[in-house]
Scaffold this active site. Structure first.
Site, PDB file in Angstrom:
ATOM      1  CG  PHE A 127      -5.178 -73.181 -28.364  1.00 52.22           C
ATOM      2  CD1 PHE A 127      -3.926 -72.604 -28.474  1.00 52.22           C
ATOM      3  CD2 PHE A 127      -5.258 -74.541 -28.097  1.00 52.22           C
ATOM      4  CE1 PHE A 127      -2.777 -73.359 -28.315  1.00 52.22           C
ATOM      5  CE2 PHE A 127      -4.106 -75.305 -27.936  1.00 52.22           C
ATOM      6  CZ  PHE A 127      -2.867 -74.715 -28.049  1.00 52.22           C
ATOM      7  CG  ASP A 208      -8.879 -71.914 -22.710  1.00 53.49           C
ATOM      8  OD1 ASP A 208      -7.967 -71.456 -21.978  1.00 53.49           O
ATOM      9  OD2 ASP A 208      -8.728 -72.899 -23.434  1.00 53.49           O
ATOM     10  CE1 TYR A 233       0.820 -75.484 -21.464  1.00 54.34           C
ATOM     11  CE2 TYR A 233      -0.262 -77.200 -20.182  1.00 54.34           C
ATOM     12  CZ  TYR A 233      -0.134 -76.481 -21.359  1.00 54.34           C
ATOM     13  OH  TYR A 233      -0.946 -76.777 -22.420  1.00 54.34           O
ATOM     14  CE  LYS A 234      -0.405 -72.259 -23.104  1.00 59.49           C
ATOM     15  NZ  LYS A 234      -1.702 -72.363 -23.741  1.00 59.49           N
ATOM     16  NE  ARG A 386       2.634 -67.425 -29.131  1.00 61.37           N
ATOM     17  CZ  ARG A 386       1.956 -68.335 -28.435  1.00 61.37           C
ATOM     18  NH1 ARG A 386       0.679 -68.140 -28.153  1.00 61.37           N
ATOM     19  NH2 ARG A 386       2.554 -69.433 -28.016  1.00 61.37           N
TER      20      ARG A 386
HETATM   21  C1  LIG Z   1      -2.199 -73.687 -24.123  1.00 66.82           C
HETATM   22  C2  LIG Z   1      -3.629 -73.780 -24.445  1.00 66.82           C
HETATM   23  C3  LIG Z   1      -4.293 -75.005 -24.431  1.00 66.82           C
HETATM   24  C4  LIG Z   1      -3.534 -76.263 -24.161  1.00 66.82           C
HETATM   25  O1  LIG Z   1      -4.348 -77.350 -23.916  1.00 66.82           O
HETATM   26  P1  LIG Z   1      -3.766 -78.653 -23.202  1.00 66.82           P
HETATM   27  O2  LIG Z   1      -4.948 -79.495 -23.038  1.00 66.82           O
HETATM   28  O3  LIG Z   1      -3.111 -78.223 -21.944  1.00 66.82           O
HETATM   29  O4  LIG Z   1      -2.744 -79.264 -24.119  1.00 66.82           O
HETATM   30  C5  LIG Z   1      -5.660 -75.012 -24.681  1.00 66.82           C
HETATM   31  N1  LIG Z   1      -6.326 -73.869 -24.946  1.00 66.82           N
HETATM   32  C6  LIG Z   1      -5.704 -72.672 -24.995  1.00 66.82           C
HETATM   33  C7  LIG Z   1      -6.481 -71.431 -25.280  1.00 66.82           C
HETATM   34  C8  LIG Z   1      -4.340 -72.596 -24.754  1.00 66.82           C
HETATM   35  O5  LIG Z   1      -3.717 -71.428 -24.789  1.00 66.82           O
END
Ligand SMILES: *Cc1c(COP(=O)(O)O)cnc(C)c1O
Length: 426
Positions: A127, A208, A233-234, A386
């Site tokens: 990400f 992560d 939040y996911k 997705r």
């Molecule tokens: C959703 C997601 C994020 C989001 O980061 P925020 O700091 O909450 O905006 C970061 N890393 C991964 C792998 C994600 O899936």
């Protein structure tokens, strides 16, 4: 493989988690396949927020200690409730901050380049925010992000071979930093194996878990993971931008957090207002600022659902849902000519996260056409649709309908009416 709607109904009747759907607010039409980006609101989370507002209304500042769940200890309390989802002793988990800032706080602590050992190994499919954080942390230490960040590549553009990750580790590796599940293809890594490999070459491993928390069981303590962060939040349905979480293996307790703040204080001493930092003895030390009580409140309700349903049952149903979706796409001919949509997600259940990636050049337009029909997927460049059926609120009938919509859109050329560009937030 039966492709009829009756079979979907049969699967729903046999579903032990079916009753949880009524605990959630499903958007109009109900075909929501984006719970891997933003989970839906549950009645439990809503009640927790309303309760918190009432506490603020009636208690004011007294809520810090006087609320039934005192706000002062909210991060620790939510960490305790999250711990079973990651297989950790409770004091190693705390709910605080946001994903990327937590990653920064962890790297500022654990990335200590010394001598030759200064490289961070990650993957080219990570990400983007994680990669931005890694490069900036290397630069802050006076390193060269080009030389010190090793990105293990992908042969097929969707998955990363674990052998190649392991081959990239050596005595120059300070940290192996990986997502548990790749956000685009949904590939799940063998985290036990990668943890051992990192430790064998004397490196730390950080994870992560944004795309695995709440959908896949973890065993951080048993595997020996050093540190981890995730968003709530996911799959955990804590609401947009809701407070995140982090894990510190107890073998690292006592280390000085790289980014200290008063909320990481020993709770008994915090309000002494001493000028020296007296850190909490556990993961609580990695908190920085006052907990965002309203952004953490939904999690309190949401986690009660996970405690009731159990992560093993959630994982089992999630695999059945994604497997059924892949089967239906194939059975409807969508993965062969002339349709030629490709499944980017591993078939192997031990390698599959919580969503299904469907690849095609028309992906941006297909996503818009699905939304026009009230079906919510998301799009990830360059060509990925997705689709995340969620164990707690998606039915097998929903998955069946999704595939009918998709096939009808393609057969009717409906997507051709839409622009090829993705929306600003896709
Ligand atoms: C959703 C997601 C994020 C989001 O980061 P925020 O700091 O909450 O905006 C970061 N890393 C991964 C792998 C994600 O899936």
């Amino acid at each position: 493989m039966r492709v009829d709607a009756d079979y979907a109904a049969e699967l729903d009747r046999a579903d032990v988690l079916g009753a949880y759907r009524s605990r959630f607010y499903l958007p109009e039409g109900g075909l929501y396949f984006d719970g891997n980006s933003l989970g839906l609101l549950s009645r439990d989370a809503e009640a927790a927020v309303l309760r918190t507002l009432e506490e603020w209304k009636t208690l004011g500042i007294e809520g810090w200690l006087g609320a039934p769940q005192p706000w002062y200890y909210l991060g620790e309390a939510l960490g305790r409730l999250s711990a079973p989802l990651i297989g950790a002793e409770p004091d190693q988990v705390v709910v605080t901050g946001t994903t990327t800032t937590n990653l920064h706080a962890l790297l500022a602590t654990f990335y200590q380049p010394t001598g030759e050992r200064r490289k961070i190994v990650a993957t080219a499919l990570d990400f983007p925010s994680d990669l931005y954080a890694l490069r900036s942390q290397i630069a802050l230490r006076g390193g060269d992000p080009e030389a010190d960040l090793i990105l293990v590549g992908s042969e097929d553009g969707r998955t990363v071979d674990e052998e190649r990750i392991i081959a990239a580790l050596d005595e120059t590796t300070a940290i192996l930093l990986l997502p548990s599940v790749l956000y685009r293809s949904g590939q799940l890594f063998d985290l036990a194996r990668l943890t051992s490999a990192a430790h064998e070459c004397g490196a730390l491993i950080g994870l992560d878990c944004c795309h695995s928390i709440g959908v896949i069981p973890h065993r951080f303590d048993a595997w020996g993971v050093d540190f981890a962060c995730w968003c709530n939040y996911k799959y955990l349905n804590n609401g947009p931008g809701g407070t995140a979480g982090l894990y510190i293996n107890q073998r690292h307790f006592g280390r000085t957090p790289g980014l200290a703040g008063w909320w990481g204080s020993n709770k008994a001493r915090q309000f002494d207002m001493a000028t020296g930092f007296d850190a909490a003895p556990d993961a609580g030390a990695w908190q920085i600022s006052t907990i965002q009580v309203l952004s953490a409140a939904p999690l309190h309700g949401s986690l009660t659902i996970f405690a009731e349903a159990g992560i093993a049952a959630i994982r089992a149903k999630s695999l059945r849902l994604t497997g059924y979706l892949i089967d239906l796409l194939e059975a409807h001919g969508l993965t062969t000519a002339p349709y030629s949509y490709r499944i980017g997600t591993p078939r192997d259940e031990t390698r599959r996260g919580g969503h299904v990636a469907v690849e095609h050049d028309d992906a941006p337009r297909i996503v818009k056409a699905l939304k026009a029909r009230g079906v919510v997927p998301d799009f990830r460049p360059p060509d990925v649709i997705r689709l995340a059926p969620i164990a707690l609120y998606t039915s097998f009938a929903d998955v069946w309908q999704l595939v009918q919509h998709l096939r009808a859109i393609i057969d009717g050329g409906e997507h051709e009416a839409f622009a090829k560009e993705r929306d600003l937030v896709a």
